[in-house]
Write a protein that holds these residues in place. Structure first.
Motif, PDB file in Angstrom:
ATOM      1  N   VAL B 174      50.104  65.375  28.296  1.00 34.86           N
ATOM      2  CA  VAL B 174      49.132  64.623  29.091  1.00 34.86           C
ATOM      3  C   VAL B 174      47.765  65.279  28.906  1.00 34.86           C
ATOM      4  N   GLU B 175      46.717  64.591  29.318  1.00 34.03           N
ATOM      5  CA  GLU B 175      45.370  65.090  29.018  1.00 34.03           C
ATOM      6  C   GLU B 175      44.856  66.124  30.012  1.00 34.03           C
ATOM      7  N   GLY B 176      45.632  66.342  31.077  1.00 34.84           N
ATOM      8  CA  GLY B 176      45.170  67.310  32.066  1.00 34.84           C
ATOM      9  C   GLY B 176      45.870  67.060  33.386  1.00 34.84           C
ATOM     10  N   VAL B 177      45.246  67.535  34.455  1.00 40.03           N
ATOM     11  CA  VAL B 177      45.816  67.325  35.792  1.00 40.03           C
ATOM     12  C   VAL B 177      45.119  66.114  36.412  1.00 40.03           C
ATOM     13  N   TYR B 178      45.908  65.219  36.968  1.00 40.65           N
ATOM     14  CA  TYR B 178      45.371  63.972  37.524  1.00 40.65           C
ATOM     15  C   TYR B 178      45.394  63.992  39.058  1.00 40.65           C
ATOM     16  N   THR B 179      44.588  63.107  39.632  1.00 38.72           N
ATOM     17  CA  THR B 179      44.561  63.001  41.104  1.00 38.72           C
ATOM     18  C   THR B 179      45.889  62.481  41.630  1.00 38.72           C
ATOM     19  N   ALA B 180      46.654  61.811  40.768  1.00 38.64           N
ATOM     20  CA  ALA B 180      47.998  61.357  41.112  1.00 38.64           C
ATOM     21  C   ALA B 180      48.686  60.976  39.807  1.00 38.64           C
ATOM     22  N   ASP B 181      49.986  60.768  39.864  1.00 39.58           N
ATOM     23  CA  ASP B 181      50.726  60.347  38.674  1.00 39.58           C
ATOM     24  C   ASP B 181      50.234  58.958  38.255  1.00 39.58           C
ATOM     25  N   PRO B 182      49.608  58.833  37.070  1.00 38.37           N
ATOM     26  CA  PRO B 182      49.023  57.546  36.654  1.00 38.37           C
ATOM     27  C   PRO B 182      50.049  56.422  36.553  1.00 38.37           C
ATOM     28  N   ARG B 183      51.331  56.771  36.421  1.00 38.63           N
ATOM     29  CA  ARG B 183      52.356  55.727  36.373  1.00 38.63           C
ATOM     30  C   ARG B 183      52.588  55.122  37.758  1.00 38.63           C
ATOM     31  N   LYS B 184      52.146  55.848  38.817  1.00 38.88           N
ATOM     32  CA  LYS B 184      52.398  55.368  40.179  1.00 38.88           C
ATOM     33  C   LYS B 184      51.123  54.908  40.876  1.00 38.88           C
ATOM     34  N   VAL B 185      50.009  55.548  40.499  1.00 36.13           N
ATOM     35  CA  VAL B 185      48.734  55.166  41.118  1.00 36.13           C
ATOM     36  C   VAL B 185      47.779  54.795  39.988  1.00 36.13           C
ATOM     37  N   LYS B 186      47.450  53.509  39.898  1.00 34.12           N
ATOM     38  CA  LYS B 186      46.741  53.079  38.691  1.00 34.12           C
ATOM     39  C   LYS B 186      45.291  53.570  38.641  1.00 34.12           C
ATOM     40  N   ASP B 187      44.716  53.920  39.783  1.00 40.50           N
ATOM     41  CA  ASP B 187      43.340  54.438  39.795  1.00 40.50           C
ATOM     42  C   ASP B 187      43.279  55.950  39.586  1.00 40.50           C
ATOM     43  N   ALA B 188      44.409  56.559  39.311  1.00 35.90           N
ATOM     44  CA  ALA B 188      44.434  58.023  39.147  1.00 35.90           C
ATOM     45  C   ALA B 188      43.417  58.459  38.099  1.00 35.90           C
ATOM     46  N   ARG B 189      42.806  59.591  38.352  1.00 32.52           N
ATOM     47  CA  ARG B 189      41.698  60.053  37.522  1.00 32.52           C
ATOM     48  C   ARG B 189      41.949  61.488  37.117  1.00 32.52           C
ATOM     49  N   LYS B 190      41.571  61.843  35.892  1.00 34.71           N
ATOM     50  CA  LYS B 190      41.759  63.222  35.429  1.00 34.71           C
ATOM     51  C   LYS B 190      40.736  64.126  36.121  1.00 34.71           C
ATOM     52  N   LEU B 191      41.182  65.256  36.598  1.00 31.45           N
ATOM     53  CA  LEU B 191      40.302  66.211  37.270  1.00 31.45           C
ATOM     54  C   LEU B 191      39.648  67.130  36.245  1.00 31.45           C
ATOM     55  N   LYS B 192      38.388  67.463  36.486  1.00 28.77           N
ATOM     56  CA  LYS B 192      37.732  68.439  35.606  1.00 28.77           C
ATOM     57  C   LYS B 192      38.178  69.844  35.957  1.00 28.77           C
ATOM     58  N   GLU B 193      38.341  70.068  37.260  1.00 31.54           N
ATOM     59  CA  GLU B 193      38.708  71.400  37.737  1.00 31.54           C
ATOM     60  C   GLU B 193      39.659  71.290  38.913  1.00 31.54           C
ATOM     61  N   ILE B 194      40.423  72.319  39.108  1.00 28.14           N
ATOM     62  CA  ILE B 194      41.307  72.397  40.269  1.00 28.14           C
ATOM     63  C   ILE B 194      41.535  73.881  40.554  1.00 28.14           C
ATOM     64  N   THR B 195      41.714  74.226  41.830  1.00 29.63           N
ATOM     65  CA  THR B 195      41.932  75.646  42.139  1.00 29.63           C
ATOM     66  C   THR B 195      43.415  75.989  41.976  1.00 29.63           C
ATOM     67  N   TYR B 196      43.670  77.285  41.839  1.00 31.37           N
ATOM     68  CA  TYR B 196      45.059  77.745  41.742  1.00 31.37           C
ATOM     69  C   TYR B 196      45.879  77.235  42.931  1.00 31.37           C
ATOM     70  N   ASN B 197      45.316  77.383  44.140  1.00 30.47           N
ATOM     71  CA  ASN B 197      46.065  77.013  45.336  1.00 30.47           C
ATOM     72  C   ASN B 197      46.391  75.524  45.369  1.00 30.47           C
ATOM     73  N   GLU B 198      45.430  74.724  44.976  1.00 25.32           N
ATOM     74  CA  GLU B 198      45.679  73.284  44.910  1.00 25.32           C
ATOM     75  C   GLU B 198      46.767  72.982  43.882  1.00 25.32           C
ATOM     76  N   MET B 199      46.647  73.634  42.748  1.00 28.57           N
ATOM     77  CA  MET B 199      47.622  73.427  41.671  1.00 28.57           C
ATOM     78  C   MET B 199      49.018  73.850  42.138  1.00 28.57           C
ATOM     79  N   LEU B 200      49.065  74.949  42.883  1.00 29.32           N
ATOM     80  CA  LEU B 200      50.358  75.433  43.387  1.00 29.32           C
ATOM     81  C   LEU B 200      50.990  74.412  44.316  1.00 29.32           C
ATOM     82  N   GLU B 201      50.188  73.839  45.209  1.00 29.21           N
ATOM     83  CA  GLU B 201      50.732  72.836  46.120  1.00 29.21           C
ATOM     84  C   GLU B 201      51.237  71.640  45.328  1.00 29.21           C
TER      85      GLU B 201
END
Lengths: 403, 403
Positions: B174-201
Motif C-alpha cells: 500500500v502507499e502508506g498509512v490511511y485515515t481508514a481502510d480504503p476498501r471500507k471508507v471510500k473517502d479515506a486519505r493517505k496521511l503524510k505523517e502520523i505519530t508513533y502513539n497514533e500508529m500503535l493504537e
C-alpha cells in the motif's frame, strides 16, 4: 556406540524416503546408541537452486551460490527432525554454523579444517538424535562455504573423526564397492572389504562410490567406513587400512573415458626439454596423468601424456603459445581414448601383475597405447571403444568374480 | 546517508520484482549512500515451507519450524545479491547468524535483544550494498529463531537503530498509512505523517500497516519510519514522535471484527467479585479488552467485556469451570460485534471527541453497545453489520477526508 550415518540426496528425496531414513536411524538409537546423521540436500533441490540462481544471473558469485546452496541441507535436517519427532524420538537439527564446522574459504570447494564437538555432545547427552547438514562449512569470517563434490561424505568422515565415532556408515544408491562397474562388467561382485589406498585409486579413476577427499580423510584419521545401500539392508563394503582376508592381488577394475592423449612430436633431444614442458603445464594448472617418452626419428623424441578431456584444447594452446616452435615438430591430440586400471594392495608383493594384464588385453586383441603403474595400480590407455572389453578381460584374468 | 530499506515477500516474489527492488536500492547507492536492505522470504515460499512441514508432521516443533523458515529469507538475500551483481553493483548477503542478530529464544515469536554492527559496517566500508535476512534471529545457543508477525519490519527498525541510520524505509503493497481502510471508507486519505502513539493504537486495532512491536521499537529508539509502496514512487507516510503539522483531533478510523462480547449476568454485589473474575482470566492468559459494569436487577450487577473471537469459547469454559456458580446467574456470548475506533494525538487537548463520535453514530442510527477510551483513542462496540457504516460516520464527523 556412537554411530555417524550419512544419507545422500536421493535418500531424502520425498516424504516416504525421509521416513525410511528416520526409521533406520531410530532402530540404532533404540538399541542405546548415540546417533549422528549427516544429510545432503533433497533430491532435486540443488538443481532447482542452481536454476533459480542462473535465471537471475547466468554467472552468480560463488559466495552467493554457497549462501543459496546451504539452504538445501538445512531444509533436509529440519524436515528429518520433524519426521523423527513424529515417530516419537527426540531429534535436533544443526547446520554448519550451529555445529561450528570450520572450513577454508574457497567457496564451492572448501576443505574442513576443524569441527567443534561441544554442541553435538551436549545434544547426544540429552538422548537426542543429532541431524547435521552435510556439504557445508563456515569460513573464518562466518561466511558459508560448500565442500565440492562428495562433500557430504567428507562431512560424515570428518565428524566421525572429531567425535571418535565407533562407526561411520555411508548410505548410497548402490550396495557397496564393486570389483567393477556392474553396468560394464556383468560378473562384477560386491567387495566385503577394501583398503583406503585401493579405494583412493578407484576413486581417482572415476569408479568412485566415495570421493577421494573423503577417503583421504578417513585414511588420515583411521576412520573405518561402511558403504551400504539406503534401499535395503544388505551388508555393504568396509573401507579400512588393511583388509583382514588373505590379500588378493587385485580388488577391482576401473574404466574412465574422461581422458585425452596429447603427443608432442619430434622434440629436440636437448637436456631439460621435458622438464620445461611439464613445468609450463604445471604453472598453467594443467594436471598431467600418464606420461610416455619415446625415441622419435632423426634423434628427436616424442613426448605423450594424458589430461582430462575438458583440458585438451587449453593444453594445446598453452604449448603452442609458450613453447618455442623450434623445439618440436608437431602436436597431436586424441580424445577417443580411455583409461583402464586394475587396482590391488596385493600387487606390491606379487610381481608380474602388469604382464598378466597386458597378456589378457593382447589375447582379446586390444591395443595398448600407453602404460602407467603405481605400487597398487596398473593403468593402460586404450581406444575408447575398447574400454569395456578391456575391463572385462582384466576382470576375468584376475578372477575378480570369485570370492 | 545510511539508509535501511525493507521489502516484504511480495516485493521479491519473482525475477522481475527482484530486479525492480535491486534497481531501487542501486539508485540510492549510486547517489553515494550506504544502503542496507532487509528482505522477507519470497512470496509463497513461507506457505510452501509450512505445507512441506505439515506433510511430514502435522504438529512440528517450533524450533524446527524456525530452522526451516530461516531458509526462506536466506534464499531471498542470496538471489538479490546475484541480481545486484548482475547489474554491476557489489552486494553481500548476510543472515541472522552472520550479522549476529541476538534474540530471545522464544521460537516463532522471539524478540531481538542486540544486533552486532561490525560485519555490516565492514561491508559498507567496502562500498557494498548489504542484504540482511528479515524476520530471523539467533538465541544464546545459536539456535535460529523467528520474530513472529511483522518480524521483518522489526528487523529493519532494529537495524536502523543499531546502525544509527539516517532513514528507515518500509516498502509495502500500500502507499502508506490511511485515515481508514480504503476498501471500507471510500473517502479515506493517505496521511503524510502520523505519530508513533497514533500508529500503535491503529496497529493494535487491526488497521496496522506496521506491526505494533515494530512501532514500539521505533518509538523507543526514535527511529523515523517511512512507509511507502514498492510498486510506485509515491510519497509515503512518515511515522515519528510528533507530527509537525497543526495537530488534528483525529488521524484515523479503524474497524475490527475480531471481537466477542462476554456478559456475566446477575453477578452478586459482593466486594472483590469483579477482581476475582478478571484475575481468573488473567491467570488463564485471556486478554480482556473493553470492560463494562452495569447495575442489574435485584441488587446484582452485569459485567461485560470483550475478548478476541478465537478466545470466546475458552473464556466461557474458564468461567464456568472456576467461578462459583452461586456468584452469578448466567453467561451470554455474542460474536457478531465489531470495534470501531477513532485515533488521534490531538484528542488530549480537544475535549468532546467522544461525544462528537457518539452523536455521529446516533445520527446514522447505529447502536453503541460498549465504550472504551484512552488518551488518544475512543472505541465503541457495535453490531458487526454496522461496522462500515460506523467507520464512515466517524470518518465524516472528524472530516478526515480533508487535508
Amino acid at each position: 556406540m556412537l554411530i555417524v550415518k550419512k544419507f545422500g540426496g536421493t535418500s531424502v528425496g520425498d516424504k516416504e524416503r525421509i521416513f525410511n531414513v528416520a526409521r533406520r536411524c531410530i532402530e540404532d538409537y533404540k538399541k542405546g546408541n548415540d546417533v549422528v546423521v549427516v544429510l545432503s540436500a533433497m533430491g532435486k533441490m540443488t538443481d532447482e537452486l542452481i536454476a533459480q540462481a542462473k535465471d537471475i544471473n547466468p554467472n552468480p558469485s560463488k559466495r552467493e551460490m554457497d549462501m543459496l546452496f546451504t539452504t538445501g541441507e538445512q531444509t533436509s535436517v529440519a524436515l528429518m527432525a520433524m519426521a523423527m519427532d513424529y515417530l516419537g524420538v527426540p531429534a535436533v537439527s544443526l547446520n554448519a554454523f550451529q555445529v561450528a564446522m570450520h572450513s577454508t574459504n574457497k567457496y564451492g570447494n572448501a576443505r574442513l579444517k576443524r569441527i567443534d564437538t561441544e554442541r553435538i555432545h551436549h545434544e547426544l547427552d540429552q538422548r537426542k538424535i543429532v541431524l547435521v547438514t552435510g556439504f557445508q562449512g563456515i569460513d573464518h569470517y562466518n561466511n558459508y562455504t560448500t565442500l565440492g563434490r562428495g562433500g557430504s561424505d567428507t562431512t560424515a568422515v570428518a565428524l566421525a573423526a572429531a567425535l571418535r565415532a565407533d562407526a561411520c556408515e555411508i548410505y548410497t544408491d548402490v550396495e557397496g564397492v564393486y570389483t567393477a562397474d556392474p553396468r560394464k562388467v556383468k560378473d562384477a561382485r560386491k567387495l566385503k572389504e577394501i583398503t583406503y589406498n585401493e579405494m583412493l585409486e578407484l576413486a581417482t579413476l572415476g569408479a568412485g562410490v566415495l570421493h577421494n577427499r573423503c577417503v583421504e580423510l578417513a585414511k588420515k584419521h583411521g576412520v573405518q567406513i561402511v558403504v551400504r545401500s539406503s534401499l535395503n539392508t544388505a551388508e555393504g563394503t568396509i573401507v579400512k587400512s588393511a583388509t583382514s582376508t588373505e590379500e588378493k592381488v587385485a580388488v577391482g577394475v576401473a574404466g574412465d573415458k574422461d581422458a585425452a592423449r596429447i603427443a608432442v612430436l619430434g622434440v629436440k633431444n636437448e637436456p631439460g626439454v621435458a622438464f620445461k614442458l611439464f613445468n609450463l603445464l604445471a604453472r598453467n594448472n594443467i594436471n598431467v596423468d600418464i606420461i610416455l617418452q619415446s625415441v622419435g626419428r632423426d634423434g628427436t623424441k616424442d613426448i605423450s601424456f594424458t589430461v582430462t578431456e575438458d583440458m585438451a584444447q587449453e593444453t594445446v594452446d598453452v604449448i603452442r603459445n609458450n613453447f618455442a616452435r623450434s623445439k618440436y615438430k608437431d602436436i597431436d591430440v586424441q580424445t577417443k581414448v580411455a583409461k583402464v586400471s586394475i587396482v590391488g594392495a596385493g600387487m606390491v608383493s606379487h610381481p608380474g601383475v602388469a604382464a598378466k594384464m597386458f597378456q589378457a588385453l593382447y589375447e582379446d586383441g586390444i591395443n595398448i597405447r600407453m602404460i602407467s603403474t603405481s605400487e597398487i595400480r596398473v593403468t593402460v590407455l586404450v581406444n575408447e571403444e575398447d574400454m569395456e572389453k578391456a575391463m572385462n578381460a582384466a576382470h576375468r584374468a584376475f578372477q575378480l568374480e570369485a570370492e
